[in-house]
Design an enzyme around this catalytic site. Structure first.
Site, short mmCIF file in Angstrom:
data_model
loop_
_atom_site.label_atom_id
_atom_site.label_comp_id
_atom_site.label_asym_id
_atom_site.label_seq_id
_atom_site.Cartn_x
_atom_site.Cartn_y
_atom_site.Cartn_z
N ASP A 73 0.83 -1.20 0.00
CA ASP A 73 0.00 0.00 0.00
C ASP A 73 0.86 1.26 0.00
OD1 ASP A 73 0.77 -0.97 2.47
OD2 ASP A 73 -1.19 -0.79 3.40
N GLU A 132 -5.63 3.56 3.64
CA GLU A 132 -6.10 4.17 4.88
C GLU A 132 -7.55 4.60 4.79
OE1 GLU A 132 -4.60 4.11 7.61
OE2 GLU A 132 -2.52 3.74 7.11
#
Length: 387
Positions: A73, A132
């Site tokens: 990520d 997130e």
């Protein structure tokens, strides 16, 4: 291949340029620069139409019978860094406070290794934006990023953990991380003077009653063996102490280790809202948003093999872990593609999302070596049913 000092330089370069979900353009450019320095002979790099900051990297195998995926990520957090490092964030108000710079560096190290040591099976690396928030994994999947030749047969990912020693790998069968649901609750009553409460309808009182009743749901309506948490971290109401407010808003998060538990919790919370609306003669509007933040359910076959491999080949660097209530949108990809997520120890006194979070960079090389070893092992499986 990248040396350890070069990998640390990459991590620090990434740390300087944290970017929020779907805004990871500078990060993407740095990744592309580093990828361009690697052996390109068996490598294909592509982007995802509609998800501009994502990257997909495929390394062709020598005798591919399957495709193994690996996800890293990219995004950062709206946190003001207070580390004082010379490589601290240069983007005001943003910080890699969750260690995604470590995740990206490990993935680059893996690509670098396999670009020089061609794998047997195809390897697919997914640099994912928006973990997130805004569920980048779900967005990529729904855009068709994993179709056709880009469909992995299995997929893996790590998350760094400051509570574990440097380079320690930790995993478990079943659920690793909770699923998460954002919840907003709006209360609408009637403003009034503090001296005449009977002529008003106080939404602070209604909102307070709602919070207390939801906690009773956790205590009395959810199986105590099925862990769940409801937290309302933000309450907005009123303007001054002597005016009864007719509006209030709660914002919170629900977490559960099983999707069925989360769905049961949402059902009961809606019932509480309906009861508050009736009992306090007001309007209560509840909005739930889960998106791609499903529980991270490690697939039985791949996880059993991962644990067996680690216990046999890297026993001093492995331990079984307990599930955590942290959320991760890798859970969505695992609901579509079998695979495993695991912790990487980065040993720090400061927790994830802290303004002083400082993962130990000494974890990068061991992580690359262990994961490369495991991925190579996955290419050598002899009989599918025996793994």
């Amino acid at each position: 291949m990248f040396r350890e000092d070069e990998l640390i330089d990459i991590r620090r370069a990434l740390h300087k340029i944290p970017e929020l979900a779907l805004e990871e353009h500078e990060t993407q450019n740095l990744l592309l620069k580093k990828l361009s320095q690697m052996n390109q002979e068996n490598m294909v790099i592509c982007r995802i139409e509609g998800l501009d900051t994502a990257l997909m990297v495929k390394i062709s195998g020598t005798n591919a019978k399957k495709t193994i995926g690996y996800r890293a990520d990219m995004d950062a957090l709206p946190v003001v860094e207070e580390t004082g490092f010379d490589f601290a964030s240069r983007h005001e108000g943003l910080m890699h406070a969750c260690g995604h710079d470590i995740h990206l560096t490990v993935a680059l190290g893996l690509i670098d290794y396999f670009s020089e040591n061609q794998p047997k099976d195809d390897l697919l690396f997914f640099f994912q934006p928006a973990e997130e928030e805004k569920n980048g994994g779900k967005l990529a999947y729904e855009l068709g990023a994993f179709e056709g030749d880009w469909r992995p047969d299995e997929i893996y990912a790590l998350h760094d953990n400051p509570l574990l020693p440097v380079g320690k790998i930790s995993c478990r069968m079943g659920t690793l991380f909770a699923g998460t649901v954002e919840v907003d609750v709006d209360f609408i009553g009637q403003n009034g003077h503090a001296a005449y409460p009977h002529d008003a309808n106080d939404m602070v009182v209604a909102a307070s009653a709602f919070v207390m009743q939801v906690q009773s749901v956790i205590a009395r309506r959810i199986d105590p063996l099925k862990a769940a948490v409801a937290t309302f971290g933000h309450l907005q109401a009123g303007t001054i102490r002597n005016v009864i407010t007719g509006k209030a808003r709660l914002e919170g998060t629900l977490r559960g280790l099983e999707q069925a538990t989360l769905e049961q919790l949402m059902k009961h919370i809606q019932r509480v809202a309906d009861g508050i609306a009736l009992g306090y003669d007001c309007q209560v509007h509840v909005t739930f948003r889960q998106g791609g933040y499903l529980p991270v359910e490690n697939a039985a076959k791949q996880t059993k093999d991962f644990i067996s491999f680690m216990e046999e080949h890297h026993p001093n660097q492995f331990e079984i872990t307990e599930p955590a209530m942290t959320g991760e949108d890798f859970g969505y990809l695992l609901s579509k593609i079998p695979g495993t997520m695991f912790w990487l120890g980065v040993e720090d006194d400061h927790p994830l999302h802290s303004v002083q979070f400082n993962p130990k960079e000494a974890a990068i090389v061991p992580a690359i070596e262990i994961i490369a070893d495991f991925l190579t092992h996955r290419m050598q499986e002899k009989e599918e049913n025996n793994v």
